[in-house]
Design an enzyme around this catalytic site. Structure first.
Site, PDB file in Angstrom:
ATOM      1  N   GLU A  48      31.523  26.983 -11.698  1.00 17.59           N
ATOM      2  CA  GLU A  48      32.014  25.624 -11.503  1.00 17.59           C
ATOM      3  C   GLU A  48      32.007  24.794 -12.779  1.00 17.59           C
ATOM      4  OE1 GLU A  48      32.018  23.642  -7.593  1.00 17.59           O
ATOM      5  OE2 GLU A  48      30.188  22.755  -8.411  1.00 17.59           O
ATOM      6  N   LYS A  50      31.741  21.235 -13.793  1.00 15.92           N
ATOM      7  CA  LYS A  50      31.247  20.023 -13.128  1.00 15.92           C
ATOM      8  C   LYS A  50      30.502  19.146 -14.125  1.00 15.92           C
ATOM      9  CE  LYS A  50      27.916  20.576 -10.032  1.00 15.92           C
ATOM     10  NZ  LYS A  50      27.261  20.820  -8.724  1.00 15.92           N
ATOM     11  N   LYS A  60      38.011  21.672  -6.134  1.00 14.46           N
ATOM     12  CA  LYS A  60      36.793  21.236  -5.432  1.00 14.46           C
ATOM     13  C   LYS A  60      36.889  19.724  -5.222  1.00 14.46           C
ATOM     14  CE  LYS A  60      32.420  22.240  -4.155  1.00 14.46           C
ATOM     15  NZ  LYS A  60      31.401  22.506  -5.198  1.00 14.46           N
ATOM     16  N   GLU A  67      34.094  25.337   4.200  1.00 17.30           N
ATOM     17  CA  GLU A  67      32.670  25.139   3.956  1.00 17.30           C
ATOM     18  C   GLU A  67      31.947  24.698   5.230  1.00 17.30           C
ATOM     19  OE1 GLU A  67      31.241  23.323   0.215  1.00 17.30           O
ATOM     20  OE2 GLU A  67      30.373  21.798   1.535  1.00 17.30           O
ATOM     21  N   ASN A  88      27.189  26.185   2.492  1.00 24.78           N
ATOM     22  CA  ASN A  88      26.571  25.340   1.476  1.00 24.78           C
ATOM     23  C   ASN A  88      25.082  25.244   1.756  1.00 24.78           C
ATOM     24  OD1 ASN A  88      25.923  23.399  -0.424  1.00 24.78           O
ATOM     25  ND2 ASN A  88      27.790  22.230  -0.101  1.00 24.78           N
ATOM     26  N   GLU A 132      27.014  28.861  -1.485  1.00 22.51           N
ATOM     27  CA  GLU A 132      27.230  27.764  -2.431  1.00 22.51           C
ATOM     28  C   GLU A 132      25.951  26.936  -2.607  1.00 22.51           C
ATOM     29  OE1 GLU A 132      30.528  25.319  -1.107  1.00 22.51           O
ATOM     30  OE2 GLU A 132      31.249  26.941   0.150  1.00 22.51           O
ATOM     31  N   SER A 133      25.709  26.533  -3.827  1.00 22.06           N
ATOM     32  CA  SER A 133      24.662  25.565  -4.185  1.00 22.06           C
ATOM     33  C   SER A 133      23.251  26.149  -4.193  1.00 22.06           C
ATOM     34  CB  SER A 133      24.673  24.349  -3.246  1.00 22.06           C
ATOM     35  OG  SER A 133      25.906  23.683  -3.291  1.00 22.06           O
TER      36      SER A 133
END
Length: 264
Positions: A58, A60, A120, A169, A190, A220-221
């Site tokens: 990502e 970001k 995103k 998601e 997530n 994710e995350s």
């Protein structure tokens, strides 16, 4: 009680209402028609469907929970470094207020890299899916928590009609089931609760059994260490989306190899 996710979704609706006036949807249609495609449709899914665990890296600059992550933000160089490091795909933030993202970042990255790019953002309107296609994105993010089931179904159908992949998601059993009912071909869990911003890697582990093997499963995350990646690999996860961990390191190629267990 209004959560940060509610605030972001509301702010996004206001942003898109303004953009519709500035750039009528007919103009987006023209931009899409005039695009000279260089990447095949649904490339994002194809890339993540390869053998082994795939990495979505990502680009970001900031987040609501962490503030500014990267003061220096040569987004195009970062994306190219990810590509050279072996990323299967790139995720690029375009939400401007809470994540300091920009459509410009995505447009430039999509032009310069050959691997697929995910837009995103907090997709709350079909207009944003047309925008993504016009920008050169290969995929869009659809968040169950801010969409009704009918909206999710309609957004998925629209994305497919444009040759875009859609990463749906979810954060709970109910949202995974919603994604399945809408025939999502990619489901991302997530590990960060977008209402509280608490992170629990076990969320991906717990929900894995609900997702059929023919659906691409993404975690994710909160993925920070090779051990985290190994837990997900052993759990049958197809891909991981990693942002902050890579954004905070200067040698992204080395960091990605370490996360993948290729370098100690």
């Amino acid at each position: 009680m209004k959560t940060i996710l509610d605030e972001i979704a509301e702010k996004t609706r206001e942003r898109i209402a303004r953009k519709k006036k500035e750039v009528p949807i007919e103009e987006l249609f023209d931009r899409i028609q005039n695009r000279t495609e260089t990447k095949e449709p649904f490339l994002f899914e194809t890339s993540l469907g390869q053998e082994g665990l795939s990495f979505i890296c990502e680009v970001k600059k900031a987040s609501p929970s962490k503030g500014v992550i990267a003061e220096e933000f040569p987004y195009l160089d970062i994306a190219k470094e990810y590509e050279k490091a072996g990323a299967a795909a790139i995720s690029c933030l375009t939400e401007p207020f809470y994540f300091q993202g920009s459509d410009t970042f995505l447009e430039a990255i999509a032009r310069e890299v050959q691997i697929p790019v995910l837009r995103k953002d907090f997709t709350v309107d079909p207009y944003m899916i047309y925008e993504a296609k016009a920008m050169g994105a290969d995929a869009v993010l659809l968040i169950c928590a801010i969409l009704t089931e009918q909206e999710l179904y309609d957004h998925l159908e629209l994305a497919r009609s444009l040759g875009l992949s859609a990463l749906v998601e979810a954060h709970s059993r109910e949202e995974v089931e919603m994604a399945k009912r809408c025939h999502a071909t990619m489901i991302g869990v997530n590990n960060r609760d977008l209402h509280t911003f608490q992170v629990d890697l076990q969320t991906s582990v717990r929900l894995r059994e609900l997702v059929p093997d023919d659906v691409i499963y993404v975690s994710e995350s909160g993925i920070r260490t090779p051990e985290d990646v190994q837990v997900l690999r052993e759990n049958g996860t197809d891909a991981v989306l990693i942002g902050e961990t890579l954004m905070r390191t200067s040698d992204k190629k080395k960091a990605l190899r370490q996360l993948g267990g290729m370098e100690s």
